[in-house]
Write an enzyme that holds these catalytic residues in place. Structure first.
Site, PDB file in Angstrom:
ATOM      1  N   HIS A  63     -29.721  31.109   4.974  1.00 23.61           N
ATOM      2  CA  HIS A  63     -28.286  30.828   5.038  1.00 23.61           C
ATOM      3  C   HIS A  63     -27.644  31.764   6.056  1.00 23.61           C
ATOM      4  CE1 HIS A  63     -28.506  34.176   2.213  1.00 23.61           C
ATOM      5  NE2 HIS A  63     -27.187  34.311   2.227  1.00 23.61           N
ATOM      6  N   HIS A  65     -25.143  34.079   5.923  1.00 23.83           N
ATOM      7  CA  HIS A  65     -24.547  35.383   5.652  1.00 23.83           C
ATOM      8  C   HIS A  65     -25.168  36.434   6.583  1.00 23.83           C
ATOM      9  CE1 HIS A  65     -22.797  34.435   1.409  1.00 23.83           C
ATOM     10  NE2 HIS A  65     -21.856  34.446   2.330  1.00 23.83           N
ATOM     11  N   ASP A  67     -26.223  39.455   6.416  1.00 29.19           N
ATOM     12  CA  ASP A  67     -27.401  40.259   6.084  1.00 29.19           C
ATOM     13  C   ASP A  67     -28.693  39.458   6.201  1.00 29.19           C
ATOM     14  OD1 ASP A  67     -26.327  38.889   3.800  1.00 29.19           O
ATOM     15  OD2 ASP A  67     -27.638  40.037   2.482  1.00 29.19           O
ATOM     16  N   HIS A  68     -28.566  38.186   6.582  1.00 25.55           N
ATOM     17  CA  HIS A  68     -29.742  37.349   6.784  1.00 25.55           C
ATOM     18  C   HIS A  68     -29.901  36.865   8.234  1.00 25.55           C
ATOM     19  CE1 HIS A  68     -30.765  36.797   2.426  1.00 25.55           C
ATOM     20  NE2 HIS A  68     -29.519  37.240   2.333  1.00 25.55           N
ATOM     21  N   HIS A 140     -25.199  28.971  -3.965  1.00 27.15           N
ATOM     22  CA  HIS A 140     -24.672  30.161  -3.298  1.00 27.15           C
ATOM     23  C   HIS A 140     -23.342  29.772  -2.646  1.00 27.15           C
ATOM     24  CE1 HIS A 140     -25.351  34.254  -2.037  1.00 27.15           C
ATOM     25  NE2 HIS A 140     -25.204  33.968  -0.760  1.00 27.15           N
ATOM     26  N   ASP A 211     -30.743  33.446  -1.175  1.00 28.42           N
ATOM     27  CA  ASP A 211     -29.836  33.952  -2.203  1.00 28.42           C
ATOM     28  C   ASP A 211     -29.419  32.810  -3.122  1.00 28.42           C
ATOM     29  OD1 ASP A 211     -30.091  36.216  -0.734  1.00 28.42           O
ATOM     30  OD2 ASP A 211     -27.964  36.440  -0.257  1.00 28.42           O
ATOM     31  N   HIS A 269     -34.449  41.684  -2.491  1.00 26.37           N
ATOM     32  CA  HIS A 269     -32.999  41.562  -2.349  1.00 26.37           C
ATOM     33  C   HIS A 269     -32.274  42.363  -3.429  1.00 26.37           C
ATOM     34  CE1 HIS A 269     -29.050  39.509  -1.761  1.00 26.37           C
ATOM     35  NE2 HIS A 269     -29.505  39.310  -0.518  1.00 26.37           N
TER      36      HIS A 269
END
Length: 304
Positions: A63, A65, A67-68, A140, A211, A269
């Site tokens: 996805h 976000h 942090d990914h 999510h 996530d 995670h």
């Protein structure tokens, strides 16, 4: 094959955990390496590992976000600067193409290799001679996917002694029979390779989750998986907080593995609030539900 965890933290990096990225080394099956997510600092983690940037031929983004994905533009441009010319394919949700094109354009960057960006929906992504990869939608705040990687069964061993006993001489013919082909010999005799093969070796199945809070898709995504990788952002006591942000607790990750019939669970995670010494306590919460659980730390390697 092996899984190398380059980053195992959630949200923001900490001194002990970088943000998410997992490398799947395909040694023993085919050349190359696949990357799952590419959080900020991933290329620094790669430099401290055995992963070779030039060997990465597919990147799967769960996805959008930060942090990914915030490590992705840097990894792509470094790949060019290092003179790598092999094609790279990036899979990800709608918007990943615009993210890559915009960051490269605004930074004046360019690529020296062919880049294929595939914006995905739920369903089969590809099915080649070695693997079938399927995307499943998760729960999510942003569109998020998990990936099920199924290795095709491998043909059984060729019974060479039986072939010799039947008057079939070794050589190039053996290779064709080993692949299961039917061969017509010079004397007109038809030999079926499958008649001389032992039982096939079952391929491995991996389920790598992005996530997610608890989701009905988990049981199908990880059904009977040999390896299940699932987030465990917060401890059981903070379950409500985890779910409110689209995440899972330790107990919920373990419960998902149990319900799916997975054989082995690796949790990752973890929130930056947790230090390394908290790991055993969090792991104990998982193992109370699903005993065959392991916890990933940065640079953990799991071979299978």
């Amino acid at each position: 094959m092996e899984l190398l965890f380059l980053g195992t933290g959630a949200g923001t990096p900490s001194r002990q955990r970088n943000v998410t990225s997992i490398a799947l080394n395909l040694q023993g099956v085919r050349g190359g390496c696949w990357l799952f997510d590419c959080g900020e600092g991933t290329q620094h983690q790669i430099m401290r590992s055995q992963v070779k940037t030039g060997k990465i031929d597919k990147i799967f983004i769960t996805h959008l976000h930060g942090d990914h994905i915030f490590g992705l533009p840097g990894l792509l441009t470094s790949r060019s600067m290092n003179g790598i010319s092999e094609t790279l394919t990036v899979y990800g949700p709608a918007g990943i193409k615009a993210f890559i094109e915009t960051t490269l354009s605004l930074s004046g960057s360019w690529l020296t290799f062919p880049l294929d960006v595939v914006e995905i929906e739920a369903g089969e992504l590809f099915n080649d001679e070695h693997f079938r990869v399927t995307a499943y939608p998760l729960t999510h705040p942003l569109a998020c996917y998990g990936y099920r990687i199924e290795e095709h069964d491998k043909p059984g061993a060729l019974d060479a002694a039986r072939l010799l006993a039947d008057g079939i001489k070794p050589g190039a013919l053996f290779q064709r029979l080993k692949s299961g082909q039917t061969v017509t010999m010079e004397n007109g005799r038809v030999v079926k390779g499958k008649d001389y093969l032992g039982p096939p070796t079952k391929g491995l199945t991996l389920a790598i989750f992005g996530d997610t809070s608890p989701t009905p898709a988990a049981s199908e995504l990880a059904a009977n998986a040999d390896i299940m990788v699932h987030e465990a952002t917060l401890e059981a006591a903070l379950e409500e907080k985890a779910n409110g942000r689209g995440h899972s607790s330790t107990v919920q990750a373990a419960t998902a593995a149990k319900q799916a019939g997975a054989k082995r669970l690796i949790v990752t995670h973890l929130s930056s609030r947790y230090l390394r010494e908290d790991g055993e306590r969090l792991l104990a919460e998982c193992r109370a539900i699903f005993p065959n659980t392991e916890m990933a730390y940065d640079f953990s390697v799991f071979r299978f």
